[in-house]
Scaffold this motif. Sequence first.
Motif, short mmCIF file in Angstrom:
data_model
loop_
_atom_site.label_atom_id
_atom_site.label_comp_id
_atom_site.label_asym_id
_atom_site.label_seq_id
_atom_site.Cartn_x
_atom_site.Cartn_y
_atom_site.Cartn_z
N ALA A 1 -11.77 14.80 6.41
CA ALA A 1 -11.09 15.46 7.52
C ALA A 1 -11.58 14.96 8.87
CB ALA A 1 -11.30 16.97 7.43
N GLY A 2 -12.54 14.07 8.87
CA GLY A 2 -13.01 13.51 10.12
C GLY A 2 -14.13 14.28 10.77
N LEU A 3 -14.67 15.30 10.09
CA LEU A 3 -15.74 16.09 10.70
C LEU A 3 -17.01 15.27 10.88
CD1 LEU A 3 -15.26 19.57 9.03
CD2 LEU A 3 -14.67 18.87 11.33
N SER A 4 -17.14 14.18 10.15
CA SER A 4 -18.30 13.32 10.33
C SER A 4 -17.98 12.18 11.28
CB SER A 4 -18.77 12.78 8.98
OG SER A 4 -17.77 11.95 8.43
N ASP A 5 -16.81 12.19 11.89
CA ASP A 5 -16.36 11.12 12.77
C ASP A 5 -16.17 11.67 14.19
OD1 ASP A 5 -15.13 9.05 14.10
OD2 ASP A 5 -13.59 8.72 12.59
N PRO A 6 -17.19 11.56 15.02
CA PRO A 6 -17.08 12.12 16.38
C PRO A 6 -15.94 11.50 17.19
CG PRO A 6 -19.33 11.42 15.91
CD PRO A 6 -18.49 10.98 14.76
N LYS A 7 -15.63 10.24 16.93
CA LYS A 7 -14.53 9.58 17.66
C LYS A 7 -13.19 10.24 17.31
CE LYS A 7 -12.51 5.09 18.62
NZ LYS A 7 -12.52 3.67 18.35
N MET B 1 -12.81 13.34 16.19
CA MET B 1 -12.83 14.69 16.75
C MET B 1 -12.50 14.66 18.25
SD MET B 1 -13.26 16.45 14.12
CE MET B 1 -13.49 18.07 14.78
N LYS B 2 -13.01 13.68 18.95
CA LYS B 2 -12.70 13.51 20.38
C LYS B 2 -11.20 13.22 20.55
CE LYS B 2 -13.62 12.28 24.80
NZ LYS B 2 -12.52 12.81 25.56
N SER B 3 -10.66 12.38 19.68
CA SER B 3 -9.23 12.07 19.75
C SER B 3 -8.38 13.31 19.51
CB SER B 3 -8.87 11.00 18.72
OG SER B 3 -9.51 9.79 19.01
N ILE B 4 -8.79 14.15 18.58
CA ILE B 4 -8.06 15.40 18.30
C ILE B 4 -8.14 16.33 19.51
CG2 ILE B 4 -8.03 17.50 16.89
CD1 ILE B 4 -8.87 15.67 14.50
N ASP B 5 -9.33 16.46 20.09
CA ASP B 5 -9.48 17.30 21.28
C ASP B 5 -8.61 16.78 22.42
OD1 ASP B 5 -11.27 19.02 20.06
OD2 ASP B 5 -13.05 18.02 20.86
N ASP B 6 -8.59 15.46 22.60
CA ASP B 6 -7.76 14.86 23.65
C ASP B 6 -6.28 15.10 23.39
OD1 ASP B 6 -10.07 13.95 24.86
OD2 ASP B 6 -9.82 11.87 24.21
N LEU C 1 -0.82 14.94 17.89
CA LEU C 1 -1.79 15.94 17.43
C LEU C 1 -1.69 16.15 15.93
CD1 LEU C 1 -3.91 18.10 17.99
CD2 LEU C 1 -2.06 19.64 18.64
N ILE C 2 -0.47 16.23 15.42
CA ILE C 2 -0.26 16.41 13.99
C ILE C 2 -0.80 15.21 13.22
CG2 ILE C 2 1.50 16.51 12.17
CD1 ILE C 2 3.15 18.26 14.17
N SER C 3 -0.50 14.02 13.67
CA SER C 3 -0.93 12.83 12.93
C SER C 3 -2.45 12.71 12.89
CB SER C 3 -0.31 11.56 13.52
OG SER C 3 -0.86 11.27 14.79
N LEU C 4 -3.13 13.12 13.95
CA LEU C 4 -4.59 13.05 13.97
C LEU C 4 -5.23 14.17 13.15
CD1 LEU C 4 -5.13 12.23 17.74
CD2 LEU C 4 -5.61 10.71 15.80
N SER C 5 -4.65 15.37 13.24
CA SER C 5 -5.23 16.55 12.60
C SER C 5 -4.85 16.70 11.14
CB SER C 5 -4.78 17.82 13.33
OG SER C 5 -5.14 17.77 14.67
N ASN C 6 -3.82 16.01 10.71
CA ASN C 6 -3.26 16.23 9.38
C ASN C 6 -3.05 14.88 8.68
OD1 ASN C 6 -1.97 17.46 7.21
ND2 ASN C 6 -0.07 17.83 8.31
N PRO C 7 -4.14 14.19 8.35
CA PRO C 7 -4.01 12.84 7.78
C PRO C 7 -3.31 12.81 6.42
CG PRO C 7 -6.27 13.58 7.63
CD PRO C 7 -5.53 14.60 8.45
N TYR C 8 -3.27 13.95 5.71
CA TYR C 8 -2.65 13.98 4.39
C TYR C 8 -1.25 14.57 4.42
CZ TYR C 8 -7.42 12.93 3.20
OH TYR C 8 -8.65 12.34 3.15
#
Length: 120
Positions: free
Chosen positions: A31-37, A39-44, A85-92
């Motif tokens: 889910a990207g929780l170990s990927d700070p980049k 997570m920053k993209s999702i916040d942006d 936002l959907i594409s970044l937050s919902n990779p599956y």
Amino acid sequence: MKATRTSLHAALVLLPFLLGGCEAATSLRGAGLSDPKLMKSIDDAFEARDNCLVANIHLADVYSGSAQSLAATAAASCQTQTDVLISLSNPYSDPRITAAIQKDSSFRAMGYVLKARGQG
């Protein structure tokens, strides 16, 4: 407002784990929780979507038409930002997460309309 966005963000990221019952370590990485980049993209992406909604509400005559109509128009105008936002937050491509993000966009748009009208 920042706490609400952070809470929603956390809920959207954790939803697949609660529903899927996957192994925690693998799921968190996926889910990207170990990927700070990421997570920053999702916040942006959240910020870009919210900024778009606010801009569209302020461009409209907030006292003409129903609040629902204005909110729907603003949400539709910001569909590109919502899709990012959907594409970044919902990779599956989980349809439940997509629906939740769409619903959140509509909810936030309504909140911005009410706030612009001095009702929220």
